[in-house]
Design an enzyme around this catalytic site. Structure first.
Site, PDB file in Angstrom:
ATOM      1  N   CYS A 171       0.842  -1.205   0.000  1.00  0.00           N
ATOM      2  CA  CYS A 171       0.000   0.000   0.000  1.00  0.00           C
ATOM      3  C   CYS A 171       0.871   1.247   0.000  1.00  0.00           C
ATOM      4  O   CYS A 171       1.358   1.682   1.047  1.00  0.00           O
ATOM      5  CB  CYS A 171      -0.926  -0.010   1.213  1.00  0.00           C
ATOM      6  SG  CYS A 171      -2.082   1.387   1.249  1.00  0.00           S
ATOM      7  N   CYS A 210      -0.520   4.124   2.023  1.00  0.00           N
ATOM      8  CA  CYS A 210      -0.452   3.904   3.471  1.00  0.00           C
ATOM      9  C   CYS A 210       0.947   4.171   4.010  1.00  0.00           C
ATOM     10  O   CYS A 210       1.125   4.791   5.058  1.00  0.00           O
ATOM     11  CB  CYS A 210      -0.825   2.458   3.815  1.00  0.00           C
ATOM     12  SG  CYS A 210      -2.450   1.921   3.254  1.00  0.00           S
ATOM     13  N   ASP A 211       1.950   3.673   3.297  1.00  0.00           N
ATOM     14  CA  ASP A 211       3.307   3.637   3.839  1.00  0.00           C
ATOM     15  C   ASP A 211       4.316   4.520   3.116  1.00  0.00           C
ATOM     16  O   ASP A 211       5.478   4.608   3.539  1.00  0.00           O
ATOM     17  CB  ASP A 211       3.821   2.187   3.825  1.00  0.00           C
ATOM     18  CG  ASP A 211       2.946   1.272   4.651  1.00  0.00           C
ATOM     19  OD1 ASP A 211       2.404   1.739   5.673  1.00  0.00           O
ATOM     20  OD2 ASP A 211       2.789   0.095   4.283  1.00  0.00           O
TER      21      ASP A 211
END
Length: 319
Positions: A137, A140-141
């Site tokens: 992701c 996300c990261d």
């Protein structure tokens, strides 16, 4: 056989949020958490883009918080998975589900929140470095790799989108593409080729990762199986998979409509599940990534869980 007004299959942001809302509506929901209690976020070290956590939060802790909130309002949360599912034999009948512990439940309504699983290459190193440089992701990261060097595996639109997103954060982005071309749309290809800090490595396959306390590089094979096959090592800090997601919808495939990739189809803008003919199935709802091939974000999943629970309440009230 146990009776329930609302059965929630799966946990994560969607399932737990649905349980919170259904419990507050006094529907006494039963939730089976599934094979991965808490969903994909339990495999993420830190979540920084979910509202309410200004300093970020560990993915496991966040799911524990949601679980505790659902329990506080009386949700019946059970470990284990639902292994069998049947539709009502007649209109107005109950859904029947069987759990792996042998319990059988007749439910007036069901919320499917089984999520989706990111596809991986199948390398042992992916598991070894999970949460230590390996991610599925980018949104996300990606923040953790500001001014660093990363690699994105894949050649479709998702891979291009992830590479472009990361290019605004990272110093350098490699795209590892096993074919001699990108499968992405022309406009996405043009954007990738125009980005100065994205380098596309065509005809490369990843065969391993290396590093002491996290990912420090990747072992690649260029033109695998050809006479000029060569080994290539690249130095990277992060390794992002962008080869798709597999929705966990197999349990319901005989009853619900899905797209070509298996994501459950719902009524536009609402969580009502539809069948193969496009008709809404009374009392059946879907929330989270199992019905979301586009966004796949915790905040979106939580919102869909809220909507599903509110629709359950309305359905049971006959409105």
């Amino acid at each position: 056989m146990e009776q329930a007004k609302c059965l929630i299959i799966g946990s994560g942001p969607a399932g737990y949020t649905a349980a919170i809302y259904a419990s507050r509506a006094n529907l006494k929901p039963i939730l089976y958490s599934g094979l991965l209690p808490g969903g994909q976020l339990t495999q993420t070290t830190e979540v920084e883009n979910f509202p309410g956590y200004p300093q970020g939060v560990d993915g496991n802790q966040m799911m524990m918080d949601l679980r505790e909130q659902a329990l506080r309002f009386g949700a019946d949360i059970r470990d284990g998975s639902i292994t069998a599912f049947c539709m009502p034999a007649e209109k107005g009948g109950a859904f029947v589900a069987k759990a792996e512990d042998g319990a059988e439940i007749e439910a007036q309504t069901v919320i499917i929140a089984t999520g989706a699983s990111a596809k991986y290459l199948g390398l042992a190193d992916e598991e070894k470095y999970r949460g230590m440089g390996v991610s599925a992701c980018a949104t996300c990261d990606g923040f953790f790799y500001r001014k660093k060097t990363v690699a994105v595996v894949g050649g479709g639109d998702t891979a291009c989108e992830d590479a472009l997103y990361l290019s605004h954060l990272a110093k350098k982005v490699y795209m590892i593409v096993r074919k001699p071309f990108l499968r992405a749309s022309k406009v996405m290809q043009e954007r990738v080729f125009e980005a100065e800090n994205i380098e596309v490595l065509f005809e490369h396959n990843t065969v391993g990762l290396f590093g002491e306390d996290g990912v420090e590089g990747a072992h690649l094979v260029k033109r695998k199986g050809e006479s000029d096959e060569t080994m290539v090592d690249i130095a990277i800090d992060g390794f992002f998979l962008a080869i798709g997601h597999h929705p966990n919808s197999e349990l319901f495939k005989d009853y619900v409509g899905t797209d070509e990739n298996g994501f459950i189809r719902t009524v536009a803008g609402r969580p009502h599940v539809i069948d193969a003919a496009g008709n809404a199935i009374p009392g059946l709802f879907a929330a989270g990534d199992v019905a979301d091939p586009i966004y796949r974000q915790a905040i979106v999943a939580a919102a869909s869980g809220c909507k599903a629970a509110m629709e359950v309440e309305r359905f049971l009230a006959g409105s």
